[in-house]
Each structure stands twice: as structure tokens, then as C-alpha cells.
Write a protein that holds these residues in place. Structure first.
Motif, PDB file in Angstrom:
ATOM      1  N   GLN A  44      74.166-101.455 -38.866  1.00 21.96           N
ATOM      2  CA  GLN A  44      73.101-102.384 -38.450  1.00 21.96           C
ATOM      3  C   GLN A  44      72.699-103.309 -39.601  1.00 21.96           C
ATOM      4  OE1 GLN A  44      70.419 -99.300 -37.042  1.00 21.96           O
ATOM      5  NE2 GLN A  44      70.770 -99.905 -34.925  1.00 21.96           N
ATOM      6  N   TYR A  48      72.598-107.425 -39.891  1.00 19.39           N
ATOM      7  CA  TYR A  48      71.499-108.286 -40.348  1.00 19.39           C
ATOM      8  C   TYR A  48      71.969-109.231 -41.451  1.00 19.39           C
ATOM      9  CZ  TYR A  48      67.942-105.647 -37.790  1.00 19.39           C
ATOM     10  OH  TYR A  48      67.184-105.080 -36.810  1.00 19.39           O
ATOM     11  N   GLU A 145      66.706-112.468 -37.784  1.00 21.48           N
ATOM     12  CA  GLU A 145      66.148-112.157 -36.467  1.00 21.48           C
ATOM     13  C   GLU A 145      66.293-110.665 -36.161  1.00 21.48           C
ATOM     14  OE1 GLU A 145      67.682-114.758 -33.497  1.00 21.48           O
ATOM     15  OE2 GLU A 145      67.162-116.515 -34.705  1.00 21.48           O
ATOM     16  N   GLN A 146      65.277-110.147 -35.495  1.00 20.34           N
ATOM     17  CA  GLN A 146      65.215-108.733 -35.150  1.00 20.34           C
ATOM     18  C   GLN A 146      66.483-108.235 -34.443  1.00 20.34           C
ATOM     19  OE1 GLN A 146      62.100-107.038 -35.833  1.00 20.34           O
ATOM     20  NE2 GLN A 146      63.461-105.291 -35.583  1.00 20.34           N
ATOM     21  N   GLU A 147      67.026-109.085 -33.548  1.00 23.30           N
ATOM     22  CA  GLU A 147      68.172-108.647 -32.725  1.00 23.30           C
ATOM     23  C   GLU A 147      69.505-108.805 -33.456  1.00 23.30           C
ATOM     24  OE1 GLU A 147      66.822-111.977 -31.615  1.00 23.30           O
ATOM     25  OE2 GLU A 147      65.107-110.649 -31.773  1.00 23.30           O
ATOM     26  N   GLU A 189      66.417-100.375 -23.142  1.00 24.30           N
ATOM     27  CA  GLU A 189      66.770-101.047 -24.400  1.00 24.30           C
ATOM     28  C   GLU A 189      68.169-100.620 -24.865  1.00 24.30           C
ATOM     29  OE1 GLU A 189      63.642-100.935 -27.541  1.00 24.30           O
ATOM     30  OE2 GLU A 189      65.286-100.271 -28.849  1.00 24.30           O
ATOM     31  N   CYS A 192      70.811-102.225 -22.574  1.00 25.69           N
ATOM     32  CA  CYS A 192      71.004-103.652 -22.925  1.00 25.69           C
ATOM     33  C   CYS A 192      71.833-103.772 -24.196  1.00 25.69           C
ATOM     34  CB  CYS A 192      69.670-104.342 -23.185  1.00 25.69           C
ATOM     35  SG  CYS A 192      68.824-104.718 -21.690  1.00 25.69           S
ATOM     36  N   GLU A 193      71.532-102.921 -25.188  1.00 27.65           N
ATOM     37  CA  GLU A 193      72.270-103.004 -26.455  1.00 27.65           C
ATOM     38  C   GLU A 193      73.755-102.694 -26.237  1.00 27.65           C
ATOM     39  OE1 GLU A 193      70.496-101.475 -30.118  1.00 27.65           O
ATOM     40  OE2 GLU A 193      72.368-100.392 -30.462  1.00 27.65           O
ATOM     41  N   GLU A 196      75.509-105.531 -24.591  1.00 27.07           N
ATOM     42  CA  GLU A 196      75.768-106.611 -25.556  1.00 27.07           C
ATOM     43  C   GLU A 196      76.958-106.245 -26.462  1.00 27.07           C
ATOM     44  OE1 GLU A 196      74.659-109.555 -25.604  1.00 27.07           O
ATOM     45  OE2 GLU A 196      75.634-110.125 -27.486  1.00 27.07           O
TER      46      GLU A 196
END
Ligand code: SAM
Ligand code: SF4
Length: 446
Positions: A44, A48, A145-147, A189, A192-193, A196
Motif C-alpha cells: 500500500q 501511495y 490521495e487517500q485512495e 469497502e 469495492c477495493e 478495483e
């Protein structure tokens, strides 16, 4: 279907010195040790950093931003972390612009004390606390951005944390003190992740938690892992789903039945036993007996005959007699696990075992016991894997190592093969020609 890694977005190139004018990308190096959760969190962080145009460096000396993702589950891991922090102190003396960020289980609630001990570190943030990372970056003029954590993908396999923390307090374990109480992510959540991730080319997802059987108890509708697996199974183009780690005291029949019935869920379980003796299990506060564990494994094997099982075991827990160790050894002989992760007990300051028991098993005895288990397991795994000789298996190809493609079977066996084609992210059928306790080798059939 996009190729893996295709959707990496570059939003705002970084100016290393925080000044105006020419933009300078930072080269980052992430050093990770420890469990799959740490690997997931490094994945992760890579997302970022990649999202704002930073480039991966190949070593500490090649980087101007270093992130240490640390583990202190055992003293040996902590020693490696401390050694690396020492090395970085020297590097920072030579290159004062080097930024050092530290996360993972070294970071406890007393960050002031850690800052005092390690003045070379620019930012300490708790595992998974990306708000701190994002705020730090913001202060340096770069907004993340957070996502953006999904933005850099280089493998067909991704880890998705579903529950943080642990409420169990096994007497030897430091994790609950460092990762806090259990907090589940909302089911929607996670779905959705994963959708994606699949849009970005991911074929296999591994759901992570210190105890995935606790998933959902703290959410409004109390969904559980079986509900989550059902939802994820309906995602087209997602080929495989895995999860770890299960807890023998909490794993439910509903989950075992779901695992047996859903095609996309791989037939592999990580079910740590930790000891094969009831008195030791009680002192470890594991919440089950050897007999309960044995029955559980029989039930799982009856319902899912092709299941592969991994376990964790600790040797040299305070007071473990030769006889109690023999109980562990004979349970392992009886259970015939596919993989065993064996560790010598390491007292962790602050834990219940550290407070209540003396670490009274000499290190040579711990080492001897550890080797006995490793030897036993090499023989068992060699026999289990030899049964693959001549069989065809489906392998999801994860990458290349020393000229060979590698990937895993549904049952988590590591397979190597040679071929001139581009197999990254493909499901290949491999005929197994050679086996060892640790991996299989074969040739492509299709
Ligand atoms: N949650 C999982 C479970 O319930 O077993 C495992 C989490 S723990 C971070 C990973 C493994 O590290 C454990 O299974 C245990 O075998 C080992 N471990 C944890 N604390 C230890 C200690 N103090 N000494 C030796 N091994 C330890
Ligand atoms: Fe540690 Fe036990 Fe929690 Fe696993 S279940 S993380 S061993 S306290």
C-alpha cells in the motif's frame, strides 16, 4: 483486461527540497520484514509513493526516502531492525537530506521515547496509519490521495487487509500491544477495493488479518468471513481467493462449508497450533486443547479432502519439558502438515508470558528442538510433494526468478517452470517432473 501495472497514475512529481521551480522525484526504498500484513502494508505504501511520481530505488544508498516496515514479534527480528536503523544513522550523517520513515510493530504508543532513541528518523507512524504518512507528505508540499494505495501493481496477486489488530492476547505475543484492538473494514469497502484491483489486472486476492475468524463482529450487521467470501466470489475475472490467518478456537463450520463450496476459494488454510501439549496451550492462552484441534483438522479434511494445511509452532516456551516437546512432535507426525513455520520462544517485554514466566529453556535446547521439527517436516513435506510427480496442476504465474517462471497452485505449492513465452498473470497448466520438500518443477502443458 488491463495488463498488470498499466494504471499507475503519476499525479504530482515531487520536489525533494520542498522549494518551488524544478520538480525532483524522490527515489524510495522500502525495507520490509515480518508477516504478510507487513508485506500488504508495504504494498500500500508503494502505491501511495508511486501515485505521486516517486520511483523505486534498488538499495538504501540509491534512495533519498527510506521506509522501514518493522517486526518485533521475536528478538531476532527486532535485532535486524535495530541493526538497520544503525546503518541508516551512518547514511544520514553522510547525506543529511535522506528522509527516514519507520512503521510496523516497532512503533508503539510512546513515539516520543522512540524519537529520543532514534533521532535519525523523520517520521514514525503506526502500522496502517496512512493519515500520518499523508499528512507528513502534505507538510512537504506533496498531496497524496487517500485512495492511491492501489496505484502500483506489479504482480497478479494482491493482499487485502480485512481486519486490523487482535483481541486475543496469547501470552507470548506482542502483536495486540502494537497493533491494537480488532477493527474490521466494512464489507462493502473491501468488495469495492477488490473490484478495483481486478480492474487493474489482479487475479488472486489474499484477505489478511491476525485472526480472520473475528472478521465482522464489530460491524453493524455482523457479517463474517463466509459472507465476505460469497460476495467476492461473484466478481468476474477474479480467479482465486485466499485468506489467513485462522484461529483454531474461532474457525466456524459455516466457514469450512463455504470454503468447500466456493470454487474460487483456494483449498489452503493456515491454522496455527503453536503447541501439541494441553498444559503449554493453556499457558499460551490459546483457548483450545490438542483434542479439539485434532477433531477440527479431521472435520476439515473430511469436508475438503484436497485441503493443504500450514501451521505455526513455538518450541521452548517457558517450562516446556522434553515430554511436552515430544507431544508437539507426535502431533506434527500425526497431522502431516504441508508447511510448518517453527519458531523458538522469544520473551517479549510487556507480554503476559514475559511477566509471569521465566524464559528457562536454554537456547541450545530450543535450537535442538527447532531442528528436530525442521527435519521431521522436511521428510513429511518431501513425501506429500512427491505425490505431485507426473500430475498436472494449475499455476497462477507470479513472476520470474533466475530465468524461471514461478507461481502457486491452488493448494499454495510453489512451482517453477521454464518457457520462452510471457506467462505473467496467466493460469498455466504444468506437468510436474521434479519435487522437493519446498517446491515443484515442471513443464508447460498449456
Ligand atoms: N495470529 C496468528 C496466530 O494466531 O497464530 C499469528 C500471528 S504471529 C505475528 C506469527 C507467529 O509468530 C505466531 O504464529 C507464533 O508462532 C510466532 N510468535 C509470536 N510471538 C512469538 C514469540 N514471543 N516467540 C516466538 N514466536 C512467536
Ligand atoms: Fe498474536 Fe494470538 Fe493474536 Fe495471533 S491470535 S496475533 S498469536 S495474540
Amino acid at each position: 483486461m488491463p495488463k498488470i501495472g498499466q494504471e499507475t497514475k503519476i499525479k504530482q512529481p515531487y520536489n525533494q527540497h520542498g522549494g518551488e521551480g524544478k520538480s525532483v522525484m524522490q527515489r524510495y526504498f522500502i525495507w520490509t520484514i515480518g508477516c504478510q500484513m507487513n508485506k500488504a502494508e508495504s504494498q500500500q505504501i508503494t502505491g501511495y509513493l508511486g501515485s505521486v511520481g516517486h520511483q523505486a530505488a534498488t538499495s538504501f544508498s540509491d534512495a533519498d526516502l527510506v521506509i522501514l516496515n518493522t517486526c518485533v514479534v521475536r528478538q531476532s527480528a527486532e535485532n535486524k531492525v535495530l541493526g538497520t536503523l544503525g546503518l541508516l544513522k551512518g547514511l544520514k550523517n553522510k547525506h543529511p537530506n535522506l528522509q527516514i520513515l519507520v512503521t510496523g510493530c516497532l512503533v508503539d504508543s510512546d513515539t516520543q521515547e522512540l524519537k529520543r532513541r532514534f533521532p535519525q528518523v523523520d517520521l514514525l507512524f503506526k502500522p496502517g496509519d496512512y493519515h500520518e504518512l499523508i499528512a507528513w507528505s502534505e507538510r512537504r508540499g506533496v498531496s497524496i490521495e487517500q485512495e492511491a494505495s492501489l496505484s502500483t501493481i506489479s504482480s497478479p496477486c494482491a493482499f487485502t487487509p480485512i481486519i486490523q489488530g487482535c483481541d486475543n492476547f496469547c501470552s507470548y505475543c506482542i502483536v495486540p500491544y502494537r497493533r491494537g484492538k480488532e477493527v474490521s473494514r466494512p464489507l462493502g469497502e473491501i468488495v469495492c477495493e477488490v473490484e478495483e484491483l481486478v480492474r487493474r489486472g489482479i487475479k488472486e486476492v489474499t484477505l489478511l488479518g491476525q485472526n480472520v475468524d473475528s472478521y465482522g463482529h464489530d460491524l453493524p450487521e455482523h457479517p463474517d468471513l463466509a459472507d465476505l467470501l460469497n460476495e467476492l466470489s461473484s466478481i468476474d475475472d477474479l480467479a482465486r481467493i485466499r485468506f489467513l490467518t485462522n484461529h483454531p478456537k474461532d474457525i466456524s463450520m459455516k466457514l469450512i462449508d463455504t470454503l468447500a463450496s466456493l470454487n474460487k476459494v483456494c483449498e489452503h488454510l493456515e491454522l496455527p497450533v503453536q503447541a501439541g501439549d494441553d498444559d503449554i496451550l493453556r499457558a499460551m492462552r490459546r483457548g483450545y486443547t490438542v483434542e479439539r484441534y485434532r477433531e477440527l483438522v479431521h472435520t476439515i479434511r473430511r469436508k475438503i479432502p484436497q485441503i493443504s494445511l500450514s501451521t505455526d509452532i513455538i518450541v521452548g516456551f517457558p517450562g516446556e519439558t522434553e515430554e511436552q516437546f515430544e507431544h508437539s512432535l507426535s502431533l506434527l507426525k500425526e497431522m502431516r502438515f504441508d508447511v510448518i513455520h517453527v519458531a523458538a520462544y522469544s520473551p517479549r517485554p510487556g507480554t503476559i508470558a514475559w511477566r509471569e514466566y521465566q524464559d528457562n529453556i536454554p537456547s541450545e535446547v530450543k535450537r535442538e528442538r527447532l531442528h528436530k521439527i525442521e527435519e521431521l517436516q522436511a521428510a513429511i513435506a518431501s513425501e506429500i510433494n512427491s505425490q505431485f510427480q507426473g500430475r498436472e496442476v494449475e499455476v497462477l504465474v507470479e513472476g520470474r526468478k533466475r530465468g524461471k517462471w514461478f507461481g502457486r497452485t491452488r493448494s499454495n505449492k510453489l512451482v517453477f517452470f521454464e518457457d520462452a513465452g510471457d506467462w505473467l498473470g496467466q493460469l498455466a497448466i504444468i506437468k510436474i517432473e521434479k519435487t522437493s520438500p519446498w517446491s515443484l518443477r515442471g513443464e508447460v502443458k498449456k
